[in-house]
Write an enzyme that holds these catalytic residues in place. Structure first.
Site, PDB file in Angstrom:
ATOM      1  N   LYS A 143       0.673   4.503   6.909  1.00  0.00           N
ATOM      2  CA  LYS A 143      -0.255   5.571   5.979  1.00  0.00           C
ATOM      3  C   LYS A 143       0.434   6.619   6.137  1.00  0.00           C
ATOM      4  CE  LYS A 143      -2.690   1.993   5.004  1.00  0.00           C
ATOM      5  NZ  LYS A 143      -2.556   1.346   4.094  1.00  0.00           N
TER       6      LYS A 143
ATOM      7  N   SER B  79       0.756  -1.226   0.085  1.00  0.00           N
ATOM      8  CA  SER B  79       0.046   0.014   0.034  1.00  0.00           C
ATOM      9  C   SER B  79       0.785   1.242   0.119  1.00  0.00           C
ATOM     10  CB  SER B  79      -1.035   0.166   1.138  1.00  0.00           C
ATOM     11  OG  SER B  79      -0.314   0.301   2.390  1.00  0.00           O
TER      12      SER B  79
END
Length: 133
Positions: free
Chosen positions: A52, A11
């Site tokens: 993230k 990701s």
């Protein structure tokens, strides 16, 4: 306090590769969080800590359209991110953050989580990038 965080997904590619280790510094309660920070979030939804990028800050409107992210109507420059065809808009509540992966079409993040906004207390560390912190 510092520790090593292992990236466990694609990701954050190409910024961080699956399996790579990143030096992480614990966030104090008063440590400022800035847009663009790479953070470790203790995700109750995923049941594990994940890495993230902070995109939306408390009180901001995040709009994703046509592969671009805008904050309060201003396009965000994101040379680190892959474009995505996802479209939506979010109003970030006070004391919360909106987080995205850099590999947008391969990321489980604020766009797909049941609770898209992350409380400040869930942000447990910031990755050292070597140029910003």
């Amino acid at each position: 306090m510092f520790w090593l965080t292992r990236v466990r997904s694609h990701s954050m590619a190409p910024t961080l590769r699956d399996g790579s280790l990143a030096l992480t510094r614990k966030l104090g309660r008063r440590t400022p969080i800035r847009r663009g920070d790479l953070v470790v979030v203790d995700s109750p939804e995923l049941g594990e800590p994940v890495v993230k990028r902070v995109i939306g800050l408390p009180g901001e409107r995040v709009t994703i359209a046509g592969g671009r992210v805008s904050i309060d109507g201003r396009a965000l420059s994101e040379p680190y991110a892959s474009p995505s065809m996802f479209n939506d808009s979010y109003q970030v509540p006070p004391a919360h953050y909106f987080l995205l992966g850099d590999n947008r079409d391969a990321s489980s993040d604020s766009r797909t989580w049941r609770q898209p906004f992350v409380e400040r207390a869930a942000l447990v560390g910031r990755l050292w990038t070597g140029w910003r912190h």
